[in-house]
Design an enzyme around this catalytic site. Structure first.
Site, PDB file in Angstrom:
ATOM      1  N   CYS A   7       0.868  -1.187   0.000  1.00 30.51           N
ATOM      2  CA  CYS A   7       0.000   0.000   0.000  1.00 30.51           C
ATOM      3  C   CYS A   7       0.900   1.230   0.000  1.00 30.51           C
ATOM      4  O   CYS A   7       2.076   1.135  -0.374  1.00 30.51           O
ATOM      5  CB  CYS A   7      -0.966  -0.023   1.194  1.00 30.51           C
ATOM      6  N   ASN A  10       2.417   1.454   4.258  1.00 30.37           N
ATOM      7  CA  ASN A  10       2.757   0.176   4.926  1.00 30.37           C
ATOM      8  C   ASN A  10       2.509   0.257   6.442  1.00 30.37           C
ATOM      9  O   ASN A  10       3.260  -0.321   7.233  1.00 30.37           O
ATOM     10  CB  ASN A  10       4.208  -0.250   4.618  1.00 30.37           C
ATOM     11  N   CYS A  12      -1.254   0.845   7.405  1.00 26.24           N
ATOM     12  CA  CYS A  12      -2.691   0.561   7.578  1.00 26.24           C
ATOM     13  C   CYS A  12      -3.131  -0.695   6.836  1.00 26.24           C
ATOM     14  O   CYS A  12      -3.425  -1.731   7.448  1.00 26.24           O
ATOM     15  CB  CYS A  12      -3.536   1.744   7.101  1.00 26.24           C
ATOM     16  N   ARG A  13      -3.207  -0.628   5.495  1.00 28.10           N
ATOM     17  CA  ARG A  13      -3.798  -1.723   4.722  1.00 28.10           C
ATOM     18  C   ARG A  13      -2.888  -2.933   4.540  1.00 28.10           C
ATOM     19  O   ARG A  13      -3.297  -4.073   4.818  1.00 28.10           O
ATOM     20  CB  ARG A  13      -4.229  -1.208   3.334  1.00 28.10           C
ATOM     21  N   SER A  14      -1.655  -2.707   4.045  1.00 29.75           N
ATOM     22  CA  SER A  14      -0.826  -3.880   3.726  1.00 29.75           C
ATOM     23  C   SER A  14      -0.378  -4.684   4.951  1.00 29.75           C
ATOM     24  O   SER A  14      -0.268  -5.910   4.844  1.00 29.75           O
ATOM     25  CB  SER A  14       0.356  -3.506   2.820  1.00 29.75           C
ATOM     26  N   ASP A 123      -8.200   3.836   1.178  1.00 29.14           N
ATOM     27  CA  ASP A 123      -7.219   4.298   2.157  1.00 29.14           C
ATOM     28  C   ASP A 123      -7.956   4.717   3.430  1.00 29.14           C
ATOM     29  O   ASP A 123      -8.747   5.668   3.407  1.00 29.14           O
ATOM     30  CB  ASP A 123      -6.465   5.484   1.548  1.00 29.14           C
TER      31      ASP A 123
HETATM   32  P1  4NP Z   1      -1.709   2.800   4.087  1.00 31.11           P
HETATM   33  O1  4NP Z   1      -2.392   4.120   4.693  1.00 31.11           O
HETATM   34  O2  4NP Z   1      -1.188   3.162   2.724  1.00 31.11           O
HETATM   35  O3  4NP Z   1      -2.827   1.831   4.038  1.00 31.11           O
HETATM   36  O4  4NP Z   1      -0.601   2.397   5.066  1.00 31.11           O
HETATM   37  C1  4NP Z   1      -1.756   5.360   4.712  1.00 31.11           C
HETATM   38  C2  4NP Z   1      -0.823   5.628   5.686  1.00 31.11           C
HETATM   39  C3  4NP Z   1      -0.216   6.882   5.728  1.00 31.11           C
HETATM   40  C4  4NP Z   1      -0.550   7.837   4.791  1.00 31.11           C
HETATM   41  C5  4NP Z   1      -1.487   7.551   3.804  1.00 31.11           C
HETATM   42  C6  4NP Z   1      -2.083   6.307   3.771  1.00 31.11           C
HETATM   43  N1  4NP Z   1       0.059   9.124   4.849  1.00 31.11           N
HETATM   44  O5  4NP Z   1      -0.296   9.974   4.010  1.00 31.11           O
HETATM   45  O6  4NP Z   1       0.935   9.351   5.702  1.00 31.11           O
END
Ligand code: 4NP
Length: 156
Positions: A7, A10, A12-14, A123
């Site tokens: 994602c 790295n 939240c989702r992955s 997201d």
């Molecule tokens: P992820 O979520 O891609 O699922 O880990 C996010 C984590 C951080 C951010 C965006 C999405 N950020 O903009 O910092």
């Protein structure tokens, strides 16, 4: 078989996708290694987001060992399948690919549910807890389908 979930951050989702697929594979005859990474370096070295840790824990999965890392070209040598959580990450991973063989490893994660549907794991970073439960359920549904395909030799 080695599988990488990817994602943006790295956190939240992955990490959830890694934990969920690993847990499902532990109950399966199919043996595979699962890891995760982000296309960005925003959160390198950090633990998973507390909301991801919490929703995973609620469903019996411990992801507290996770630390964020950024995907590198070397991951194309290490992994057989690379799953992108959304279209933007899919494009960014494809842009890292060095050749057709690298490119062939990259899949949009939710394609396993609706091939060609361009479906995305949303997201959840700016969402509340509900967003994380929704993400958990989506990832769980796709992971079930992936385990099914792996067990039946459909994914190559
Ligand atoms: P992820 O979520 O891609 O699922 O880990 C996010 C984590 C951080 C951010 C965006 C999405 N950020 O903009 O910092």
């Amino acid at each position: 078989m080695k599988i990488l979930m990817v994602c943006l951050g790295n956190i939240c989702r992955s990490p959830l996708a890694e934990g969920i697929l690993r847990s499902k594979l532990q109950k399966s005859e199919f043996k595979a290694m699962v890891d995760s990474a982000g296309t960005s370096s925003y959160h390198v070295g950090e633990m998973a987001d507390p909301r991801s840790i919490e929703v995973a824990r609620k469903f019996g999965i411990d992801i507290t060992d996770h630390r964020s890392r950024q995907i590198t070209r070397r991951d194309f040598d290490q992994f057989d399948l690379i799953y992108a959580m959304d279209n933007s990450n899919f494009r960014n991973i494809c842009n890292l690919a060095r050749n057709e063989s690298d490119l062939a490893k990259v899949r949009l994660f939710l394609d396993v549910i609706e091939p060609g549907g361009m479906l995305e794991v949303p997201d959840p970073y700016y969402s509340g807890k509900d967003g994380f439960v929704n993400v958990f359920r989506l990832i769980e549904k796709a992971s079930d389908a992936i385990v099914d395909e792996l067990e039946n030799n459909i994914i190559k």
